[in-house]
Design a protein around this motif. Structure first.
Motif, PDB file in Angstrom:
ATOM      1  N   GLN A 240       0.834  -1.199   0.000  1.00 47.01           N
ATOM      2  CA  GLN A 240       0.000   0.000   0.000  1.00 47.01           C
ATOM      3  C   GLN A 240       0.874   1.256   0.000  1.00 47.01           C
ATOM      4  O   GLN A 240       2.031   1.219   0.450  1.00 47.01           O
ATOM      5  N   PRO A 241       0.330   2.355  -0.476  1.00 46.03           N
ATOM      6  CA  PRO A 241       1.091   3.616  -0.402  1.00 46.03           C
ATOM      7  C   PRO A 241       1.524   3.903   1.022  1.00 46.03           C
ATOM      8  O   PRO A 241       0.755   3.707   1.970  1.00 46.03           O
ATOM      9  N   GLY A 242       2.766   4.358   1.161  1.00 43.15           N
ATOM     10  CA  GLY A 242       3.318   4.607   2.481  1.00 43.15           C
ATOM     11  C   GLY A 242       4.023   3.413   3.086  1.00 43.15           C
ATOM     12  O   GLY A 242       4.704   3.544   4.113  1.00 43.15           O
ATOM     13  N   GLY A 243       3.875   2.260   2.461  1.00 42.68           N
ATOM     14  CA  GLY A 243       4.483   1.044   2.984  1.00 42.68           C
ATOM     15  C   GLY A 243       5.941   0.899   2.582  1.00 42.68           C
ATOM     16  O   GLY A 243       6.524   1.793   1.951  1.00 42.68           O
ATOM     17  N   SER A 244       6.503  -0.245   2.946  1.00 40.21           N
ATOM     18  CA  SER A 244       7.924  -0.512   2.693  1.00 40.21           C
ATOM     19  C   SER A 244       8.116  -1.883   2.078  1.00 40.21           C
ATOM     20  O   SER A 244       7.320  -2.799   2.299  1.00 40.21           O
ATOM     21  N   LEU A 245       9.192  -1.995   1.320  1.00 42.97           N
ATOM     22  CA  LEU A 245       9.634  -3.271   0.772  1.00 42.97           C
ATOM     23  C   LEU A 245      11.157  -3.262   0.745  1.00 42.97           C
ATOM     24  O   LEU A 245      11.769  -2.191   0.623  1.00 42.97           O
ATOM     25  N   ARG A 246      11.748  -4.441   0.801  1.00 40.41           N
ATOM     26  CA  ARG A 246      13.189  -4.557   0.623  1.00 40.41           C
ATOM     27  C   ARG A 246      13.476  -5.546  -0.498  1.00 40.41           C
ATOM     28  O   ARG A 246      13.061  -6.707  -0.420  1.00 40.41           O
ATOM     29  N   LEU A 247      14.159  -5.073  -1.504  1.00 41.46           N
ATOM     30  CA  LEU A 247      14.577  -5.917  -2.612  1.00 41.46           C
ATOM     31  C   LEU A 247      15.990  -6.435  -2.351  1.00 41.46           C
ATOM     32  O   LEU A 247      16.821  -5.724  -1.778  1.00 41.46           O
TER      33      LEU A 247
END
Length: 119
Positions: free
Chosen positions: A13-20
């Protein structure tokens, strides 16, 4: 040659985080720079962030302050921490590695991982 395998994409969702993550194998010691590009639908591939062998980093203006590029040399892995994600961050993200070969510089690419930012 260098082989790259990416992981960590997904829906957020907008505002969220991910790590690639981008795991490297092969001629690891020949790598002198790595980074991330992204390609949104209907747009050209664009540079997101880079990191040198010594750890010097650079970022596209659109992600400064939100994304962090890093590398763990012991694990032969590069990361892209993405915080405060926006709808416009939706794209396929590709990692790359520049290595010094006998014939000159060789750029190797990962297979790409989809990042979708949507509410």
């Amino acid at each position: 040659q260098v082989q790259l395998v990416e992981s960590g994409g997904g829906l957020v969702q907008p505002g969220g985080s991910l790590r690639l993550s981008c795991a490297a194998s092969g001629r690891i010691n020949s790598i002198y720079a790595m980074g991330w590009y992204r390609q949104a639908p209907g747009k050209q591939r664009a540079l997101v962030a880079t990191i040198s062998r010594g750890g010097t980093t650079s970022y596209a203006d659109s992600v400064k302050g939100r994304f962090t590029i890093s590398r763990d040399n012991a694990k032969n892995t590069m990361y892209l921490q993405m915080n405060s994600l926006k709808l416009e961050d939706t794209a396929v993200y590709y990692c790359y590695a520049d290595s010094a070969e006998v014939a000159g510089t060789l750029r190797s690419w990962g297979q790409g991982t989809q990042v979708t930012v949507s509410s």
